[in-house]
Design a protein around this motif. Structure first.
Motif, PDB file in Angstrom:
ATOM      1  N   PHE A 139      -2.554   3.947   7.984  1.00 15.98           N
ATOM      2  CA  PHE A 139      -3.842   3.459   8.467  1.00 15.98           C
ATOM      3  C   PHE A 139      -4.883   4.574   8.452  1.00 15.98           C
ATOM      4  CE2 PHE A 139      -6.888   2.658  11.878  1.00 15.98           C
ATOM      5  CZ  PHE A 139      -7.347   1.396  11.532  1.00 15.98           C
ATOM      6  N   ALA A 140      -4.473   5.793   8.803  1.00 14.86           N
ATOM      7  CA  ALA A 140      -5.402   6.929   8.757  1.00 14.86           C
ATOM      8  C   ALA A 140      -5.878   7.178   7.335  1.00 14.86           C
ATOM      9  CB  ALA A 140      -4.723   8.180   9.325  1.00 14.86           C
ATOM     10  N   LEU A 141      -4.974   7.049   6.358  1.00  8.69           N
ATOM     11  CA  LEU A 141      -5.354   7.231   4.955  1.00  8.69           C
ATOM     12  C   LEU A 141      -6.355   6.171   4.519  1.00  8.69           C
ATOM     13  CD1 LEU A 141      -5.009   8.495   2.147  1.00  8.69           C
ATOM     14  CD2 LEU A 141      -3.016   7.010   1.822  1.00  8.69           C
ATOM     15  N   VAL A 142      -6.076   4.909   4.835  1.00  6.09           N
ATOM     16  CA  VAL A 142      -6.984   3.829   4.450  1.00  6.09           C
ATOM     17  C   VAL A 142      -8.348   4.020   5.109  1.00  6.09           C
ATOM     18  CG1 VAL A 142      -7.386   1.351   4.601  1.00  6.09           C
ATOM     19  CG2 VAL A 142      -5.127   2.201   4.022  1.00  6.09           C
ATOM     20  N   THR A 143      -8.357   4.376   6.376  1.00  7.66           N
ATOM     21  CA  THR A 143      -9.618   4.552   7.093  1.00  7.66           C
ATOM     22  C   THR A 143     -10.445   5.676   6.484  1.00  7.66           C
ATOM     23  OG1 THR A 143      -8.559   3.781   9.132  1.00  7.66           O
ATOM     24  CG2 THR A 143     -10.642   4.975   9.349  1.00  7.66           C
ATOM     25  N   ALA A 144      -9.803   6.798   6.164  1.00  9.41           N
ATOM     26  CA  ALA A 144     -10.530   7.926   5.577  1.00  9.41           C
ATOM     27  C   ALA A 144     -11.132   7.553   4.227  1.00  9.41           C
ATOM     28  CB  ALA A 144      -9.594   9.125   5.436  1.00  9.41           C
ATOM     29  N   LEU A 145     -10.356   6.851   3.394  1.00  8.46           N
ATOM     30  CA  LEU A 145     -10.852   6.485   2.072  1.00  8.46           C
ATOM     31  C   LEU A 145     -11.970   5.458   2.147  1.00  8.46           C
ATOM     32  CD1 LEU A 145      -7.484   6.310   0.101  1.00  8.46           C
ATOM     33  CD2 LEU A 145      -9.225   8.084  -0.010  1.00  8.46           C
ATOM     34  N   ARG A 146     -11.892   4.543   3.088  1.00  9.60           N
ATOM     35  CA  ARG A 146     -12.915   3.506   3.186  1.00  9.60           C
ATOM     36  C   ARG A 146     -14.160   3.987   3.929  1.00  9.60           C
ATOM     37  NH1 ARG A 146     -11.269  -0.922   0.945  1.00  9.60           N
ATOM     38  NH2 ARG A 146      -9.080  -1.558   0.914  1.00  9.60           N
ATOM     39  N   MET A 147     -14.034   5.010   4.752  1.00  4.82           N
ATOM     40  CA  MET A 147     -15.196   5.543   5.446  1.00  4.82           C
ATOM     41  C   MET A 147     -16.037   6.449   4.551  1.00  4.82           C
ATOM     42  SD  MET A 147     -15.744   4.552   8.533  1.00  4.82           S
ATOM     43  CE  MET A 147     -14.964   3.745   9.944  1.00  4.82           C
ATOM     44  N   ALA A 148     -15.408   7.069   3.559  1.00  8.48           N
ATOM     45  CA  ALA A 148     -16.139   8.016   2.709  1.00  8.48           C
ATOM     46  C   ALA A 148     -17.351   7.382   2.034  1.00  8.48           C
ATOM     47  CB  ALA A 148     -15.188   8.630   1.685  1.00  8.48           C
ATOM     48  N   PHE A 193      -2.876  -1.753  18.605  1.00  7.90           N
ATOM     49  CA  PHE A 193      -2.403  -0.942  17.491  1.00  7.90           C
ATOM     50  C   PHE A 193      -1.378   0.074  17.993  1.00  7.90           C
ATOM     51  CE2 PHE A 193      -2.564   2.735  14.676  1.00  7.90           C
ATOM     52  CZ  PHE A 193      -2.444   2.136  13.437  1.00  7.90           C
ATOM     53  N   GLY A 194      -0.243   0.169  17.315  1.00  5.86           N
ATOM     54  CA  GLY A 194       0.808   1.098  17.667  1.00  5.86           C
ATOM     55  C   GLY A 194       1.808   0.576  18.673  1.00  5.86           C
ATOM     56  N   ARG A 195       1.686  -0.685  19.049  1.00  7.89           N
ATOM     57  CA  ARG A 195       2.614  -1.233  20.050  1.00  7.89           C
ATOM     58  C   ARG A 195       4.014  -1.404  19.483  1.00  7.89           C
ATOM     59  NH1 ARG A 195       1.771  -6.891  23.480  1.00  7.89           N
ATOM     60  NH2 ARG A 195       3.744  -6.785  24.659  1.00  7.89           N
ATOM     61  N   TYR A 196       4.093  -1.777  18.192  1.00 12.17           N
ATOM     62  CA  TYR A 196       5.392  -2.036  17.561  1.00 12.17           C
ATOM     63  C   TYR A 196       5.716  -0.918  16.570  1.00 12.17           C
ATOM     64  CZ  TYR A 196       4.429  -6.644  19.494  1.00 12.17           C
ATOM     65  OH  TYR A 196       4.123  -7.684  20.349  1.00 12.17           O
ATOM     66  N   PRO A 197       6.989  -0.594  16.411  1.00  7.30           N
ATOM     67  CA  PRO A 197       7.360   0.506  15.504  1.00  7.30           C
ATOM     68  C   PRO A 197       7.168   0.165  14.032  1.00  7.30           C
ATOM     69  CG  PRO A 197       9.322  -0.548  16.390  1.00  7.30           C
ATOM     70  CD  PRO A 197       8.158  -1.130  17.129  1.00  7.30           C
ATOM     71  N   THR A 198       7.215  -1.101  13.690  1.00  7.32           N
ATOM     72  CA  THR A 198       7.021  -1.524  12.300  1.00  7.32           C
ATOM     73  C   THR A 198       5.903  -2.559  12.243  1.00  7.32           C
ATOM     74  OG1 THR A 198       8.709  -3.254  12.508  1.00  7.32           O
ATOM     75  CG2 THR A 198       9.431  -1.100  11.696  1.00  7.32           C
ATOM     76  N   ARG A 239       1.025   4.365  11.024  1.00  7.28           N
ATOM     77  CA  ARG A 239      -0.103   5.065  11.629  1.00  7.28           C
ATOM     78  C   ARG A 239      -0.749   6.020  10.636  1.00  7.28           C
ATOM     79  NH1 ARG A 239       3.816   4.413  15.371  1.00  7.28           N
ATOM     80  NH2 ARG A 239       3.251   3.578  17.426  1.00  7.28           N
ATOM     81  N   TYR A 240       0.079   6.737   9.877  1.00 11.60           N
ATOM     82  CA  TYR A 240      -0.461   7.639   8.862  1.00 11.60           C
ATOM     83  C   TYR A 240      -1.080   6.847   7.710  1.00 11.60           C
ATOM     84  CZ  TYR A 240       2.378  11.035  11.380  1.00 11.60           C
ATOM     85  OH  TYR A 240       2.924  11.825  12.350  1.00 11.60           O
TER      86      TYR A 240
END
Length: 259
Positions: free
Chosen positions: A152-161, A221-226, A149-150
């Motif tokens: 994905f947040a990193l990838v999203t922030a970098l690609r949205m910039a 998204f987030g349904r599975y732990p891995t 989850r973290y």
């Protein structure tokens, strides 16, 4: 801007290294440049960083952004230390007759160190960003144990910039076409222009976030732990050599500090 170099777009030989190895080098260089306060050491790190960028090829050295601003900023930091540091051996007094503005040897050394640290951190960070694909960095961190989850947040922030950068340029050009002047007016006018400029960007960001949230929910998204990876990253011979060089660099840095 449409012609801006995106993260991971350059890099050459350096771009083929494992992201975690490059991240380790960035952290080690950043810590080392603040651990040591010798001008020769800081200057050597700056020269080595530029040499690595040139050796990497792929247009990495030429892709460094804001080079003129970096030089002027470094020069400003150097002059501030050189002109206003009072301790040490006086070399020359810029305002003779009372020592009101002495230039000392220690002030010049401090100025060189402060400016060098600034340049090393900024240049090394730019080299890392330009030579590292954001997706590969996030996948490497997730494979190393970071919750996806973290990652994905990193990838999203970098690609949205870059997307918001393009949209900001579009809003700016559209407002210029409609007669908006950015070079006139007092503080209240500046605040009004900023509000008119940021409001379309905020609305666009909220729309994108809403669409992204709906898309993530539709894909559970987030349904599975891995999670699984389409392209698992693995270390090659070059990564082993780079990791060995990193370990040697850290040991030499510690030895120079305690010696």
């Amino acid at each position: 801007m449409m012609g801006a170099v995106q993260p991971g777009a350059a890099g050459g030989r350096l771009g083929r290294l494992h992201p975690l190895v490059k991240l380790g080098w960035l952290v080690a260089v950043t810590v080392a440049v603040f651990v040591h306060a010798e001008p020769l050491y800081v200057g050597g790190l700056l020269g080595a960083t530029l040499a690595v960028a040139r050796w990497a090829g792929g247009g990495l050295l030429g892709a460094l952004r804001g080079r003129r601003l970096l030089l002027w900023s470094g020069l400003t930091l150097f002059l501030l230390q050189a002109l206003f540091y009072r301790g040490g051996t006086v070399l020359v007094d810029l305002l003779p007759g009372g020592g009101r503005m002495p230039v000392t040897l220690e002030g010049l050394a401090r100025g060189a160190v402060v400016a060098g640290r600034f340049l090393v951190v900024v240049v090394a960070s730019q080299v890392f960003v330009l030579a590292t694909d954001p997706g590969d960095l996030a996948y490497a961190l997730m494979q190393a144990g970071l919750p996806y989850r973290y990652g994905f947040a990193l990838v999203t922030a970098l690609r949205m910039a870059p997307i918001f950068q393009v949209e900001a340029a579009t809003v700016y050009q559209a407002q210029l076409t409609r007669g908006v002047r950015y070079d006139v007016g007092g503080p209240r006018r500046v605040l009004e222009i900023l509000r008119q400029f940021l409001l379309p960007l905020l609305v666009s960001a909220l729309r994108k976030v809403d669409a992204l949230a709906i898309s993530m929910e539709g894909r559970h998204f987030g349904r599975y732990p891995t999670r699984t990876f389409l392209r698992p990253l693995s270390a090659g011979p070059a990564d082993v050599w780079a990791a060995g060089g990193l370990a040697l660099f850290v040991l030499v840095t510690i030895w120079l500090r305690v010696a």
